[in-house]
Motif scaffolding. Structure first.
Motif, PDB file in Angstrom:
ATOM      1  N   TYR A  42       0.619  -1.036   0.615  1.00 23.18           N
ATOM      2  CA  TYR A  42      -0.217  -0.050  -0.145  1.00 23.18           C
ATOM      3  C   TYR A  42       0.741   1.442   0.181  1.00 23.18           C
ATOM      4  O   TYR A  42       0.121   1.911   0.189  1.00 23.18           O
ATOM      5  CB  TYR A  42      -0.870   0.709   1.140  1.00 23.18           C
ATOM      6  N   PHE A  43       2.074   0.895   0.043  1.00 27.07           N
ATOM      7  CA  PHE A  43       3.116   2.526  -0.024  1.00 27.07           C
ATOM      8  C   PHE A  43       4.145   2.167  -0.865  1.00 27.07           C
ATOM      9  O   PHE A  43       4.738   1.259  -1.589  1.00 27.07           O
ATOM     10  CB  PHE A  43       3.425   2.376   1.788  1.00 27.07           C
ATOM     11  N   THR A  44       4.570   3.857  -1.173  1.00 26.27           N
ATOM     12  CA  THR A  44       5.263   3.661  -2.038  1.00 26.27           C
ATOM     13  C   THR A  44       6.755   3.257  -1.680  1.00 26.27           C
ATOM     14  O   THR A  44       7.162   3.251  -0.045  1.00 26.27           O
ATOM     15  CB  THR A  44       6.142   5.447  -2.379  1.00 26.27           C
ATOM     16  N   PRO A  45       8.051   2.739  -1.655  1.00 24.04           N
ATOM     17  CA  PRO A  45       9.235   2.461  -1.576  1.00 24.04           C
ATOM     18  C   PRO A  45       9.927   3.401  -0.332  1.00 24.04           C
ATOM     19  O   PRO A  45      10.251   2.931   0.538  1.00 24.04           O
ATOM     20  CB  PRO A  45      10.234   2.811  -2.707  1.00 24.04           C
ATOM     21  N   ASP A  46       9.374   5.091  -0.598  1.00 22.80           N
ATOM     22  CA  ASP A  46       9.839   5.674   0.667  1.00 22.80           C
ATOM     23  C   ASP A  46       9.225   5.989   2.354  1.00 22.80           C
ATOM     24  O   ASP A  46       9.624   5.934   2.904  1.00 22.80           O
ATOM     25  CB  ASP A  46       9.904   7.137  -0.368  1.00 22.80           C
ATOM     26  N   GLN A  47       7.591   5.455   1.414  1.00 24.05           N
ATOM     27  CA  GLN A  47       6.520   5.648   2.473  1.00 24.05           C
ATOM     28  C   GLN A  47       7.239   4.059   3.856  1.00 24.05           C
ATOM     29  O   GLN A  47       7.065   4.308   4.674  1.00 24.05           O
ATOM     30  CB  GLN A  47       5.337   5.295   2.459  1.00 24.05           C
ATOM     31  N   ARG A  48       7.716   2.483   3.017  1.00 24.07           N
ATOM     32  CA  ARG A  48       7.899   1.648   3.264  1.00 24.07           C
ATOM     33  C   ARG A  48       8.893   1.839   4.010  1.00 24.07           C
ATOM     34  O   ARG A  48       9.297   1.670   5.600  1.00 24.07           O
ATOM     35  CB  ARG A  48       8.626   0.335   2.477  1.00 24.07           C
ATOM     36  N   GLU A  49      10.192   3.087   3.575  1.00 26.79           N
ATOM     37  CA  GLU A  49      11.222   2.689   4.357  1.00 26.79           C
ATOM     38  C   GLU A  49      11.618   3.981   5.898  1.00 26.79           C
ATOM     39  O   GLU A  49      11.808   3.570   7.055  1.00 26.79           O
ATOM     40  CB  GLU A  49      12.707   3.956   2.934  1.00 26.79           C
ATOM     41  N   VAL A  50      10.500   4.388   5.963  1.00 30.36           N
ATOM     42  CA  VAL A  50      10.328   6.104   6.775  1.00 30.36           C
ATOM     43  C   VAL A  50       9.369   4.733   7.588  1.00 30.36           C
ATOM     44  O   VAL A  50       9.327   5.073   8.809  1.00 30.36           O
ATOM     45  CB  VAL A  50       9.409   6.804   6.742  1.00 30.36           C
ATOM     46  N   LEU A  51       8.741   4.061   7.041  1.00 32.62           N
ATOM     47  CA  LEU A  51       7.319   3.085   8.246  1.00 32.62           C
ATOM     48  C   LEU A  51       8.534   2.076   8.636  1.00 32.62           C
ATOM     49  O   LEU A  51       8.256   1.955  10.696  1.00 32.62           O
ATOM     50  CB  LEU A  51       6.839   2.688   7.486  1.00 32.62           C
ATOM     51  N   THR A  52       8.860   1.501   8.127  1.00 31.02           N
ATOM     52  CA  THR A  52       9.942   0.145   9.213  1.00 31.02           C
ATOM     53  C   THR A  52      11.434   0.673   9.581  1.00 31.02           C
ATOM     54  O   THR A  52      11.286   0.555  10.924  1.00 31.02           O
ATOM     55  CB  THR A  52      10.583  -0.669   7.823  1.00 31.02           C
ATOM     56  N   ASP A  53      11.564   2.069   9.488  1.00 25.90           N
ATOM     57  CA  ASP A  53      12.462   3.343   9.993  1.00 25.90           C
ATOM     58  C   ASP A  53      11.917   2.392  11.786  1.00 25.90           C
ATOM     59  O   ASP A  53      12.814   3.054  11.952  1.00 25.90           O
ATOM     60  CB  ASP A  53      13.469   4.297   9.508  1.00 25.90           C
ATOM     61  N   VAL A  54      10.754   3.496  11.669  1.00 26.20           N
ATOM     62  CA  VAL A  54      10.204   3.672  13.109  1.00 26.20           C
ATOM     63  C   VAL A  54       9.543   2.682  13.989  1.00 26.20           C
ATOM     64  O   VAL A  54       8.807   2.154  15.125  1.00 26.20           O
ATOM     65  CB  VAL A  54       8.854   4.651  12.966  1.00 26.20           C
ATOM     66  N   GLY A  55       9.996   1.491  12.727  1.00 25.70           N
ATOM     67  CA  GLY A  55       9.979   0.045  14.046  1.00 25.70           C
ATOM     68  C   GLY A  55       8.512  -0.792  13.795  1.00 25.70           C
ATOM     69  O   GLY A  55       8.331  -1.456  13.687  1.00 25.70           O
ATOM     70  N   LEU A  56       7.789  -0.002  12.129  1.00 20.95           N
ATOM     71  CA  LEU A  56       6.306  -0.877  12.168  1.00 20.95           C
ATOM     72  C   LEU A  56       6.602  -2.317  10.925  1.00 20.95           C
ATOM     73  O   LEU A  56       7.674  -2.172  10.341  1.00 20.95           O
ATOM     74  CB  LEU A  56       5.408  -0.035  11.057  1.00 20.95           C
ATOM     75  N   ASP A  57       5.947  -3.044  11.090  1.00 22.74           N
ATOM     76  CA  ASP A  57       6.145  -4.344  10.232  1.00 22.74           C
ATOM     77  C   ASP A  57       5.370  -4.412   9.249  1.00 22.74           C
ATOM     78  O   ASP A  57       3.953  -4.720   9.504  1.00 22.74           O
ATOM     79  CB  ASP A  57       5.975  -5.278  11.227  1.00 22.74           C
TER      80      ASP A  57
END
Length: 194
Positions: A42-57
């Motif tokens: 559901y997310f762009t590669p940039d959004q995925r990176e930010v979300l995983t960086d803050v700990g979301l699985d």
């Protein structure tokens, strides 16, 4: 069909047959989400990176996720089945249907469109009126909050709302004559990151 399901539906005040209820659940399940979505898609590669960086699985859901999803689908089915039409709400409040539509338009009642017709969750009504303090509470709820989220908040006991030392739901708090500003303060937090 199971007599137990008929009993549960009757006790809950749902005026549907067990087969109709199960069809509603199946319909909601198909409409709401695929069985095992992959959140990362559901997310762009940039959004995925930010979300995983803050700990979301963002990994795919597993079978252990089925129960919360099932609960949400059932809750949505119950919310939909117990909701009033504009005509039913007008009869209950003893006003014209145009008054109900006006209240919906200005945010003094909660509702959603279902196949082109308004549906109004039953939790916001009390006898021939609306829940005391409802207008003050709804004024603080963000417009983008889904009806199910608002309904869950209004019908779930809150630690900050005590009646005789026991946490109570915002709806029961208001019915007991509690200060609507306390509920409004909590409602303003809906959708806000903690």
């Amino acid at each position: 069909m199971s007599p137990a399901l008929e009993t549960v539906l009757a006790k809950a005040g749902l005026q549907v047959t067990p087969m109709e209820f199960l069809n509603l659940v199946a319909e909601a399940a198909k409409r709401l989400a695929p069985p095992h979505p992959e959140p990362a898609s559901y997310f762009t590669p940039d959004q995925r990176e930010v979300l995983t960086d803050v700990g979301l699985d963002l990994g795919p859901q597993t079978n252990t996720d089925a129960m919360p999803r099932a609960r949400s689908i059932v809750a949505l089915s119950v919310l939909r089945d117990t909701a009033l039409t504009v005509a039913e709400a007008a009869r209950q409040l003893q006003v014209d249907t145009s008054r109900i539509r006006h209240r919906l338009g200005v945010g003094r009642l909660v509702g959603w469109k279902d196949k082109g017709s308004w549906r109004l969750p039953a939790w916001q009504f009390a006898g021939t009126g609306v829940l005391p303090g409802l207008e003050a509470v709804l004024a603080t709820v963000a417009q983008d909050q889904p009806a199910l989220v608002v309904a869950a908040f209004m019908t779930t006991a809150q630690e900050d709302l005590l009646v005789d030392g026991t946490p109570t739901t915002p709806r029961d708090w208001l019915l007991a004559g509690g200060d609507p500003r306390r509920v409004a303060d909590l409602a303003a937090m809906l959708g806000t990151p903690v």
